[in-house]
Scaffold this motif. Sequence first.
Motif, PDB file in Angstrom:
ATOM      1  N   UNK A 163      49.025  56.968  55.591  1.00 40.84           N
ATOM      2  CA  UNK A 163      48.025  55.940  55.812  1.00 40.84           C
ATOM      3  C   UNK A 163      48.389  54.683  55.027  1.00 40.84           C
ATOM      4  N   UNK A 164      48.172  53.528  55.627  1.00 43.91           N
ATOM      5  CA  UNK A 164      48.334  52.257  54.929  1.00 43.91           C
ATOM      6  C   UNK A 164      47.024  51.498  55.073  1.00 43.91           C
ATOM      7  N   UNK A 165      46.473  51.049  53.955  1.00 43.63           N
ATOM      8  CA  UNK A 165      45.179  50.364  54.007  1.00 43.63           C
ATOM      9  C   UNK A 165      45.220  49.122  53.125  1.00 43.63           C
ATOM     10  N   UNK A 166      44.446  48.083  53.485  1.00 42.46           N
ATOM     11  CA  UNK A 166      44.476  46.826  52.729  1.00 42.46           C
ATOM     12  C   UNK A 166      43.511  46.830  51.545  1.00 42.46           C
ATOM     13  N   UNK A 167      43.786  45.945  50.601  1.00 43.74           N
ATOM     14  CA  UNK A 167      42.829  45.660  49.543  1.00 43.74           C
ATOM     15  C   UNK A 167      41.927  44.519  50.000  1.00 43.74           C
ATOM     16  N   UNK A 168      40.672  44.553  49.511  1.00 46.36           N
ATOM     17  CA  UNK A 168      39.667  43.572  49.901  1.00 46.36           C
ATOM     18  C   UNK A 168      38.949  43.050  48.667  1.00 46.36           C
ATOM     19  N   UNK A 169      38.394  41.849  48.790  1.00 45.05           N
ATOM     20  CA  UNK A 169      37.487  41.342  47.768  1.00 45.05           C
ATOM     21  C   UNK A 169      36.094  41.871  48.070  1.00 45.05           C
ATOM     22  N   UNK A 170      35.437  42.409  47.061  1.00 45.82           N
ATOM     23  CA  UNK A 170      34.057  42.872  47.203  1.00 45.82           C
ATOM     24  C   UNK A 170      33.189  42.042  46.260  1.00 45.82           C
ATOM     25  N   UNK A 171      32.119  41.458  46.803  1.00 48.06           N
ATOM     26  CA  UNK A 171      31.255  40.608  45.991  1.00 48.06           C
ATOM     27  C   UNK A 171      29.819  40.710  46.480  1.00 48.06           C
ATOM     28  N   UNK A 172      28.896  40.148  45.689  1.00 44.99           N
ATOM     29  CA  UNK A 172      27.507  40.075  46.104  1.00 44.99           C
ATOM     30  C   UNK A 172      27.376  39.030  47.208  1.00 44.99           C
ATOM     31  N   UNK A 173      26.369  39.195  48.057  1.00 47.31           N
ATOM     32  CA  UNK A 173      26.213  38.266  49.183  1.00 47.31           C
ATOM     33  C   UNK A 173      25.885  36.848  48.729  1.00 47.31           C
ATOM     34  N   UNK A 174      25.472  36.680  47.464  1.00 43.98           N
ATOM     35  CA  UNK A 174      25.181  35.344  46.947  1.00 43.98           C
ATOM     36  C   UNK A 174      26.450  34.620  46.472  1.00 43.98           C
ATOM     37  N   UNK A 175      27.544  35.318  46.371  1.00 42.78           N
ATOM     38  CA  UNK A 175      28.779  34.713  45.876  1.00 42.78           C
ATOM     39  C   UNK A 175      29.376  33.798  46.938  1.00 42.78           C
ATOM     40  N   UNK A 176      30.093  32.776  46.491  1.00 34.50           N
ATOM     41  CA  UNK A 176      30.691  31.816  47.425  1.00 34.50           C
ATOM     42  C   UNK A 176      31.670  32.480  48.386  1.00 34.50           C
ATOM     43  N   UNK A 177      32.333  33.541  47.965  1.00 33.12           N
ATOM     44  CA  UNK A 177      33.292  34.203  48.852  1.00 33.12           C
ATOM     45  C   UNK A 177      32.603  34.843  50.061  1.00 33.12           C
ATOM     46  N   UNK A 234      26.591  44.556  41.816  1.00 35.37           N
ATOM     47  CA  UNK A 234      25.167  44.318  42.074  1.00 35.37           C
ATOM     48  C   UNK A 234      24.479  43.698  40.858  1.00 35.37           C
ATOM     49  N   UNK A 235      24.897  44.115  39.676  1.00 35.72           N
ATOM     50  CA  UNK A 235      24.268  43.627  38.445  1.00 35.72           C
ATOM     51  C   UNK A 235      24.777  42.245  38.040  1.00 35.72           C
TER      52      UNK A 235
END
Length: 323
Positions: A163-177, A234-235
């Motif tokens: 299996x090959x899988x990508x890395x992702x940015x995970x952030x809160x929905x309020x973050x600019x990303x 989340x915090x």
Amino acid sequence: MNISLRQLKVFLAVAEHGSFSRAGEDIGLTQPAVSRCIRELEQELGLKLVDRTTREVTLTEVGASLSATLARVLDELESALRDTHGLAEERRGRVRVASAPTISANLMPECISTCAARYPDITLMLRDQVQTLASDSVRHGEVDFGVIVASEGADDLVGEPIMVEPFLVVCDRSHRFAKQAQVTWKELDGEKLVLLDYASGSRPLIDRALAEHGAYCRIAQEVGHAITVFRMIEAGIGISIMPALALPAMPSLPGNDGAHLVARPLVPQLDRTIMLVRRKNRTLSPAAQSVWALIQQIAANTPHALSTISGTIGATAKTPPQP
């Protein structure tokens, strides 16, 4: 002493038929070939086994004694070989597999369930361990094989990518990303990160990519489990970089719309490879080989493992959205 099974079988055929020609017909050899086998056997033993005249072949006293014992021994040998051959088709027993936490949580449950349905006589026992311990369990023979992140320094293991899988940015929905379709590595510069610690097989890949792209981040926290990472996001402690396989573990808050954490693709894309690994020069049992092949099949059909994922992850996001 260099005595072959063929020579012994030829001798028994001669003892039974009392004739080189009839023995040859019975076992599919010419008379000269039978004669040669008997001569070679006598030379190896240093004993005369048969007396041959123009009319008959009779066993010597030594030959008669050997014939009586040999018939029983060869019967036991053939029985043992048949039993051994049967083991090659046997699919039963306990198979122990070590895997890293994100793999244990999001790939292995389906493997265990499918194994129970397909091979009811096989018990798949999972050892859920951090990458370093999972690799060591394979090395020390504590498990049959492992499912880990591909890494350097594993020359004593035999690996097969599944299996090959990508890395992702995970952030809160309020973050600019959260408002972007994707995030570049350079944009991470200055961000506070919550990352899995160095027991994870992913951490060296992430550190290397950050350095290569000139993203200088402050590591706010280093933790051992994906669910802890998500709770810290989340915090408001920071954002994270996580493999796609970890996304089904992202939490959601009761009563909301299930959209408090989001994942965005990183560009250029960085992948991690998941591998099946076993010890070198060690053959898997038939049961373990069946489980190995089963995990290969399920990994190949995992929908989010071979593509970049983008989307909002929440209560209903057991399966990440397709690109």
